[in-house]
Design an enzyme around this catalytic site. Structure first.
Site, PDB file in Angstrom:
ATOM      1  N   ASP A   1     -16.836   8.363  -1.313  1.00 31.93           N
ATOM      2  CA  ASP A   1     -15.550   8.192  -0.623  1.00 31.93           C
ATOM      3  C   ASP A   1     -15.180   9.552  -0.035  1.00 31.93           C
ATOM      4  O   ASP A   1     -15.815  10.564  -0.355  1.00 31.93           O
ATOM      5  CB  ASP A   1     -14.496   7.714  -1.652  1.00 31.93           C
ATOM      6  CG  ASP A   1     -13.119   7.471  -1.044  1.00 31.93           C
ATOM      7  OD1 ASP A   1     -13.018   7.294   0.190  1.00 31.93           O
ATOM      8  OD2 ASP A   1     -12.123   7.471  -1.807  1.00 31.93           O
TER       9      ASP A   1
ATOM     10  N   GLN B   1     -10.484  -3.708  -2.833  1.00 30.04           N
ATOM     11  CA  GLN B   1     -11.741  -3.109  -2.360  1.00 30.04           C
ATOM     12  C   GLN B   1     -12.869  -3.407  -3.356  1.00 30.04           C
ATOM     13  O   GLN B   1     -14.007  -3.669  -2.959  1.00 30.04           O
ATOM     14  CB  GLN B   1     -11.545  -1.591  -2.213  1.00 30.04           C
ATOM     15  CG  GLN B   1     -12.793  -0.819  -1.824  1.00 30.04           C
ATOM     16  CD  GLN B   1     -13.148  -0.948  -0.350  1.00 30.04           C
ATOM     17  OE1 GLN B   1     -12.308  -0.772   0.506  1.00 30.04           O
ATOM     18  NE2 GLN B   1     -14.408  -1.250  -0.060  1.00 30.04           N
TER      19      GLN B   1
ATOM     20  N   ARG C   1       0.861  -1.190   0.000  1.00 37.96           N
ATOM     21  CA  ARG C   1       0.000   0.000   0.000  1.00 37.96           C
ATOM     22  C   ARG C   1       0.891   1.232   0.000  1.00 37.96           C
ATOM     23  O   ARG C   1       1.789   1.338   0.845  1.00 37.96           O
ATOM     24  CB  ARG C   1      -0.914   0.043   1.233  1.00 37.96           C
ATOM     25  CG  ARG C   1      -1.518   1.440   1.460  1.00 37.96           C
ATOM     26  CD  ARG C   1      -2.553   1.517   2.533  1.00 37.96           C
ATOM     27  NE  ARG C   1      -3.792   0.882   2.113  1.00 37.96           N
ATOM     28  CZ  ARG C   1      -4.983   1.119   2.669  1.00 37.96           C
ATOM     29  NH1 ARG C   1      -5.088   1.971   3.663  1.00 37.96           N
ATOM     30  NH2 ARG C   1      -6.057   0.488   2.248  1.00 37.96           N
TER      31      ARG C   1
ATOM     32  N   ARG D   1     -14.163  -7.288   2.767  1.00 40.45           N
ATOM     33  CA  ARG D   1     -12.748  -7.048   2.433  1.00 40.45           C
ATOM     34  C   ARG D   1     -11.916  -8.284   2.766  1.00 40.45           C
ATOM     35  O   ARG D   1     -11.046  -8.700   2.007  1.00 40.45           O
ATOM     36  CB  ARG D   1     -12.184  -5.844   3.213  1.00 40.45           C
ATOM     37  CG  ARG D   1     -12.776  -4.488   2.854  1.00 40.45           C
ATOM     38  CD  ARG D   1     -12.530  -4.090   1.424  1.00 40.45           C
ATOM     39  NE  ARG D   1     -11.122  -4.188   1.039  1.00 40.45           N
ATOM     40  CZ  ARG D   1     -10.138  -3.388   1.466  1.00 40.45           C
ATOM     41  NH1 ARG D   1     -10.404  -2.371   2.241  1.00 40.45           N
ATOM     42  NH2 ARG D   1      -8.890  -3.563   1.062  1.00 40.45           N
TER      43      ARG D   1
ATOM     44  N   CYS E   1     -16.232   2.906   0.978  1.00 37.54           N
ATOM     45  CA  CYS E   1     -15.107   2.001   1.282  1.00 37.54           C
ATOM     46  C   CYS E   1     -14.651   2.129   2.733  1.00 37.54           C
ATOM     47  O   CYS E   1     -14.031   1.214   3.265  1.00 37.54           O
ATOM     48  CB  CYS E   1     -13.955   2.290   0.326  1.00 37.54           C
ATOM     49  SG  CYS E   1     -13.441   4.013   0.321  1.00 37.54           S
TER      50      CYS E   1
ATOM     51  N   HIS F   1      -7.524   0.799  -6.176  1.00 39.94           N
ATOM     52  CA  HIS F   1      -7.712   0.046  -4.931  1.00 39.94           C
ATOM     53  C   HIS F   1      -8.462  -1.249  -5.281  1.00 39.94           C
ATOM     54  O   HIS F   1      -9.631  -1.431  -4.915  1.00 39.94           O
ATOM     55  CB  HIS F   1      -8.511   0.899  -3.947  1.00 39.94           C
ATOM     56  CG  HIS F   1      -8.475   0.399  -2.532  1.00 39.94           C
ATOM     57  ND1 HIS F   1      -7.650  -0.620  -2.111  1.00 39.94           N
ATOM     58  CD2 HIS F   1      -9.190   0.785  -1.430  1.00 39.94           C
ATOM     59  CE1 HIS F   1      -7.849  -0.840  -0.816  1.00 39.94           C
ATOM     60  NE2 HIS F   1      -8.777  -0.009  -0.391  1.00 39.94           N
TER      61      HIS F   1
HETATM   62  N1  NVA Z   1      -9.602   7.563  -1.376  1.00 46.16           N
HETATM   63  C1  NVA Z   1      -9.288   7.046  -0.070  1.00 46.16           C
HETATM   64  C2  NVA Z   1      -9.609   5.597   0.032  1.00 46.16           C
HETATM   65  C3  NVA Z   1      -9.366   4.977   1.381  1.00 46.16           C
HETATM   66  C4  NVA Z   1      -9.701   3.530   1.434  1.00 46.16           C
HETATM   67  C5  NVA Z   1      -7.814   7.303   0.225  1.00 46.16           C
HETATM   68  O1  NVA Z   1      -6.987   7.052  -0.650  1.00 46.16           O
HETATM   69  O2  NVA Z   1      -7.511   7.800   1.313  1.00 46.16           O
HETATM   70  N1   CP Z   2     -11.220   0.747   2.794  1.00 45.97           N
HETATM   71  C1   CP Z   2      -9.932   0.635   3.193  1.00 45.97           C
HETATM   72  O1   CP Z   2      -9.025   0.349   2.408  1.00 45.97           O
HETATM   73  O2   CP Z   2      -9.745   0.848   4.514  1.00 45.97           O
HETATM   74  P1   CP Z   2      -8.352   0.966   5.280  1.00 45.97           P
HETATM   75  O3   CP Z   2      -7.705   2.244   4.811  1.00 45.97           O
HETATM   76  O4   CP Z   2      -8.697   0.976   6.726  1.00 45.97           O
HETATM   77  O5   CP Z   2      -7.498  -0.218   4.912  1.00 45.97           O
END
Ligand code: NVA
Ligand code: CP
Length: 329
Positions: free
Chosen positions: A229, A136, A106, A316, A271, A133
């Protein structure tokens, strides 16, 4: 279906049949878990989890999935490892893939996870980048299938910043699997033109219709799913909050919007994490600064019967388990 040895970097790399297989395998492994049927499909293997951004769902899902599959998992916090500072991604990939059977990453740019995969001898899974992502989306599609019984022809509407990881990946997932996808936001938040063009070609084959709308009433008419989101994603500077609030407030998911779909079966998805109240440090700080009690979704919708956000969150883990089991074997 044989996905052994494959990386899982973005859904564009997978066919509709392969995505469908991963959704079905997620459902099968979910059923086994619920019934207490052991499924140690990857016994004795080890995986590394690299998180350059914070996480609750993704990290916990990878760890629990690994244990349920009979594996061990090592969590790597870049601030406490050599990654990036003293060792390049290419070198890290070669070191970790000589020790582990799979690597989750990540972080920031998609090119980083792509480079990691290029130099790794073992499967690499994208646990979120700025652009995509994909784990997800498997969970989200599983959730939609559980609620409606099918995916093709579902009217899916994404409200908010559609040019970031969630908007991009959901557009690809819908185009591949035949859901009609509408992004609803100011034009500057529409996904990248090249990605839209690629998805239009995929949609022509799957029968999906892709729409890009600035008008909320038009966008949500007939919607089966309304998804949103956060307005400011991880890694973005704090200064963008004001502009995002000004520009995306008209696209907030509230009861009025949910009621204007013309259907009483519309579900709400997110998400997570979500800014739906002032019970978080950032939510409170930004809420007080801009005089708001919520951001992308109201607490009323978040807590309503239409909201399936916690089913999504649970899925998830089942989806990530399926992705690991399919690619590691
Ligand atoms: N768009 C958000 C998704 C988190 C799961 C981020 O990148 O912070
Ligand atoms: N939705 C998601 O990816 O959550 P986290 O950032 O908690 O992993």
């Amino acid at each position: 279906m044989n996905l052994k040895g494959r990386d899982f970097l973005k859904l564009l790399d997978f066919t509709a049949d392969e995505i469908g297989y991963l959704i079905d395998l997620s459902a099968e492994l979910k059923d086994k878990k619920k019934k207490g049927i052991p499924h140690k499909l990857c016994e004795g293997k080890n995986i590394a989890l690299i998180f350059e951004k914070t996480s609750t769902r993704t990290r916990c899902s990878f760890e629990v999935a690994a244990y349920d599959l009979g594996m061990n998992a090592t969590f790597l916090d870049p601030s406490a490892s050599q990654i990036g500072k003293k060792e390049s991604i290419a070198d890290t990939a070669r070191v970790l893939s000589s020790i582990y059977d799979g690597i989750e990453y990540r972080g920031y740019g998609q090119e980083i996870v792509e480079e990691l995969a290029e130099y790794s001898k073992v499967p690499v899974w994208n646990g979120l980048t700025n652009e995509f992502h994909p784990t997800q989306i498997i969970a989200d599609l599983l959730t939609i299938k559980e609620k409606f019984g099918h995916l093709k022809g579902i009217n899916f509407v994404y409200m908010g910043d559609a040019r970031y990881n969630m908007g991009n990946s959901l557009m690809v997932g819908c185009a591949k699997m035949g859901l009609n996808f509408t992004a609803c936001c100011p034009e500057k938040y529409f996904p990248d033109k090249a990605l839209i063009a690629e998805c239009q070609k995929i949609a022509a084959e799957s029968g999906s219709v892709l729409r890009f709308e600035t008008d909320t009433a038009k966008a949500v008419q007939g919607a089966d799913v309304i998804y949103t989101d956060v307005w400011v994603s991880m890694g973005e500077p704090e200064q963008v909050w004001q502009e995002r609030i000004e520009e995306l407030s008209p696209y907030q998911v509230n009861s009025r919007l949910m009621e204007s779909t013309g259907k009483d079966t519309t579900i709400f998805m997110h998400c997570l994490p979500a800014f739906h109240d002032l019970k978080t440090t950032v939510g409170r700080e930004m809420g007080e600064k801009f005089g708001r009690a919520d951001m992308e979704v109201t607490d009323e919708v978040f807590e309503s019967g239409a909201s399936v956000v916690f089913d999504e969150a649970e899925n998830r883990m089942h989806a990530i388990k399926a992705i690991i089991a399919a690619t590691l074997g």
